[in-house]
Design a protein around this motif. Structure first.
Motif, PDB file in Angstrom:
ATOM      1  N   ARG A  10     -30.168  79.755 -31.102  1.00 31.16           N
ATOM      2  CA  ARG A  10     -30.288  81.209 -31.116  1.00 31.16           C
ATOM      3  C   ARG A  10     -30.906  81.657 -32.436  1.00 31.16           C
ATOM      4  NH1 ARG A  10     -25.271  80.261 -29.209  1.00 31.16           N
ATOM      5  NH2 ARG A  10     -24.933  80.734 -27.017  1.00 31.16           N
ATOM      6  N   SER A  14     -33.248  86.120 -29.487  1.00 27.25           N
ATOM      7  CA  SER A  14     -33.683  85.106 -28.522  1.00 27.25           C
ATOM      8  C   SER A  14     -32.667  83.975 -28.410  1.00 27.25           C
ATOM      9  CB  SER A  14     -35.048  84.542 -28.919  1.00 27.25           C
ATOM     10  OG  SER A  14     -34.951  83.804 -30.095  1.00 27.25           O
ATOM     11  N   THR A  15     -32.582  83.438 -27.198  1.00 30.53           N
ATOM     12  CA  THR A  15     -31.691  82.320 -26.904  1.00 30.53           C
ATOM     13  C   THR A  15     -32.497  81.257 -26.186  1.00 30.53           C
ATOM     14  OG1 THR A  15     -29.833  83.822 -26.657  1.00 30.53           O
ATOM     15  CG2 THR A  15     -29.580  81.631 -25.731  1.00 30.53           C
ATOM     16  N   ALA A  16     -32.365  80.021 -26.635  1.00 32.96           N
ATOM     17  CA  ALA A  16     -33.107  78.909 -26.032  1.00 32.96           C
ATOM     18  C   ALA A  16     -32.138  77.850 -25.532  1.00 32.96           C
ATOM     19  CB  ALA A  16     -34.060  78.288 -27.048  1.00 32.96           C
ATOM     20  N   ARG A  17     -32.390  77.394 -24.326  1.00 37.95           N
ATOM     21  CA  ARG A  17     -31.678  76.246 -23.775  1.00 37.95           C
ATOM     22  C   ARG A  17     -32.676  75.095 -23.754  1.00 37.95           C
ATOM     23  NH1 ARG A  17     -29.718  78.198 -18.136  1.00 37.95           N
ATOM     24  NH2 ARG A  17     -29.788  75.964 -17.968  1.00 37.95           N
ATOM     25  N   ASN A  31     -40.476  77.358 -20.729  1.00 33.67           N
ATOM     26  CA  ASN A  31     -40.460  78.187 -19.523  1.00 33.67           C
ATOM     27  C   ASN A  31     -41.451  77.677 -18.477  1.00 33.67           C
ATOM     28  OD1 ASN A  31     -38.501  79.766 -20.678  1.00 33.67           O
ATOM     29  ND2 ASN A  31     -39.888  81.402 -21.277  1.00 33.67           N
ATOM     30  N   TYR A  38     -48.084  78.401 -24.257  1.00 32.52           N
ATOM     31  CA  TYR A  38     -47.080  79.461 -24.410  1.00 32.52           C
ATOM     32  C   TYR A  38     -47.150  80.084 -25.802  1.00 32.52           C
ATOM     33  CZ  TYR A  38     -42.646  81.900 -23.787  1.00 32.52           C
ATOM     34  OH  TYR A  38     -41.679  82.874 -23.683  1.00 32.52           O
ATOM     35  N   THR A  66     -35.991  76.670 -21.937  1.00 32.86           N
ATOM     36  CA  THR A  66     -36.050  77.999 -21.347  1.00 32.86           C
ATOM     37  C   THR A  66     -35.609  78.984 -22.416  1.00 32.86           C
ATOM     38  OG1 THR A  66     -33.815  77.756 -20.487  1.00 32.86           O
ATOM     39  CG2 THR A  66     -35.605  77.213 -19.005  1.00 32.86           C
ATOM     40  N   VAL A  67     -36.456  79.987 -22.646  1.00 30.25           N
ATOM     41  CA  VAL A  67     -36.222  80.942 -23.725  1.00 30.25           C
ATOM     42  C   VAL A  67     -36.174  82.337 -23.134  1.00 30.25           C
ATOM     43  CG1 VAL A  67     -37.036  81.762 -25.948  1.00 30.25           C
ATOM     44  CG2 VAL A  67     -37.537  79.470 -25.251  1.00 30.25           C
ATOM     45  N   LYS A  68     -35.227  83.132 -23.618  1.00 28.16           N
ATOM     46  CA  LYS A  68     -35.111  84.528 -23.195  1.00 28.16           C
ATOM     47  C   LYS A  68     -34.952  85.404 -24.421  1.00 28.16           C
ATOM     48  CE  LYS A  68     -32.851  83.552 -18.818  1.00 28.16           C
ATOM     49  NZ  LYS A  68     -31.634  83.711 -18.010  1.00 28.16           N
ATOM     50  N   GLY A  69     -35.572  86.568 -24.386  1.00 26.92           N
ATOM     51  CA  GLY A  69     -35.383  87.589 -25.405  1.00 26.92           C
ATOM     52  C   GLY A  69     -36.158  87.342 -26.680  1.00 26.92           C
ATOM     53  N   GLN A  75     -38.256  83.124 -30.880  1.00 31.27           N
ATOM     54  CA  GLN A  75     -38.154  82.151 -29.800  1.00 31.27           C
ATOM     55  C   GLN A  75     -38.410  80.737 -30.302  1.00 31.27           C
ATOM     56  OE1 GLN A  75     -40.741  83.398 -26.615  1.00 31.27           O
ATOM     57  NE2 GLN A  75     -39.253  84.877 -25.851  1.00 31.27           N
TER      58      GLN A  75
END
Length: 130
Positions: A10, A14-17, A31, A38, A66-69, A75
């Motif tokens: 984090r 943004s949060t990345a898995r 993603n 990207y 996978t990244v969100k926000g 990110q």
């Protein structure tokens, strides 16, 4: 059957898995898109490559993130933290060089909220004495 290793990262909003496993050649997907597609800024791409070159390992990895926000800079920083946490799960010998460079430390800085009566979080109207 190959084992996937997981790490969460984090940064700002943004949060990345991050999922990683050993592979024949280095492939990085964010993603579902290649890393170079990207992230178009070379500075961002070099942040991840710097992490892998720090380890001096001959192994190759397949990375799926996978990244969100957040924005692009937040990110890529969250992916880097998630990747370094996943690499430590692969081999505990990676922990010392990654910790020495600060790749395992989460940056706690967040955006300060806007306060009522102010323009931004701290910006005020200009004071006029007369």
């Amino acid at each position: 059957m190959d084992i996937w290793y997981y790490g969460t990262g984090r940064r700002k909003r943004s949060t990345a898995r991050v999922f990683i496993r050993e592979s024949v050649k280095n492939v990085m997907l964010v993603n579902g898109i290649l890393l170079n597609t990207y992230f178009t800024n070379h500075k961002h791409i070099d942040m991840l490559h710097q992490l892998i070159h720090q380890l001096d390992t001959k192994r190759s990895f397949l990375l799926k993130a996978t990244v969100k926000g957040g924005g692009k800079c937040g990110q890529i920083a969250s992916i880097r933290l998630g990747l370094s946490r996943a690499l430590v799960k692969i081999s505990s010998s990676f922990k010392q060089p990654l910790a020495k460079q600060g790749f395992l430390t989460r940056d706690p800085r967040e955006v300060e909220r806007k306060k009522c009566g102010l323009h931004k979080a701290r910006k005020q109207k200009q004071f006029s004495k007369r």
